[in-house]
Scaffold this active site. Sequence first.
Site: not given
Length: 382
Positions: A69, A149, A177, A195, A197, A233, A330
Amino acid sequence: MLYLDTAATTPVRREALEAAWPYLTGTFGNPSSHHTVGEAAARGLEDARRRVAAVLGARRSDIVFTASGTEAANLAIRGLALATPRGKHLVTAPTEHEAVLESISFLQRVHGFEVSFVDVGADGIVTPEALRAVLRADTTLVSLALANNEIGAIADIPALAAAAHETGALLHTDAVQAAGWVDLRDLGADALTISGHKLGAPKGIGVAAIRGRLPLEPLVHGGGQENGRRSGTENVAFAVALAVALELSEAERAQKVARIGPLRDAFLARVLTAREGVLLTGPPAAETGPDGRSARLPAHASFCVPGLSGESVLLDLEERGVVASSGSACAAGSDEPSHVLTALGISREVAQTAVRFTLGAEVSAAQLDAAALAVEEVLAAT
């Protein structure tokens, strides 16, 4: 152990893992290779792109797969700002995630952009009127989160996008979020980022949805993958996993919100009465936006506990089997108080007492009752 920190990350869903597995084994090819093995991988990648686009209300060609993200936000903000010659003025809020603030800081430091910060209310919500007050004729891009968040505040992105478009500016929204909890279609945003996860896909996959082939300066140069927008890739397996997790989250959203919201409200009420002076951060649970829905994410409860150390509270809770956080993962390890909370007018001292609980989709009433009891015990003992 009861995990109440899903805003930081979520467990990978079995369905997402099972969907990804073939692309890590038999269908392992490089999707840019022009042979049967590579073409099979390319079909899987394009199917994932189509499925993600459907949930986001976007076109398949709008979807760019990234490694996170954070990368998606950098790509949307830096890529759009540098490719749009309209002006060198950016607008954001002081409560945005570090991925947004640091991307904008980079443009300011390295490319000479000017930045205006829109005022946020005590509940952390940006209004269209506040946004209009800082927009200029040379505003290139506005970046405002769909949901915060740390405090769970939900923004009225359709109204904010309309305000930005009145001056010809583009609007990016960080929906990391919000994914799985808020309808991501018909927001009116020019760019949206998520994102994997945060919604049951593995770590290491994100999406930037960039509307209608807007000019975009790539962050990563090389082989020209992702229609020249992001070289390298592609991670086919994780793109497939994200598509599956996103589809499932969207299919379950209405039922999940209806079940989790009341559980969160009951938990929130107990925490607020567990100790005198406990402060709810962000919008009250009863506050609603223009569409009549709650202005706070339904799985989100965040507090400050003046007079206590937030980190000590979290350690005591973990000893009782409850895992929570003090805010953004973070920024974990920083001695500085949350920039989100101080932007709301909360003092630095009080901001350092923050505790955040974010609930998983499977949490039960009995589990939250036990978590509330643990909070009551910890706050009564200190």
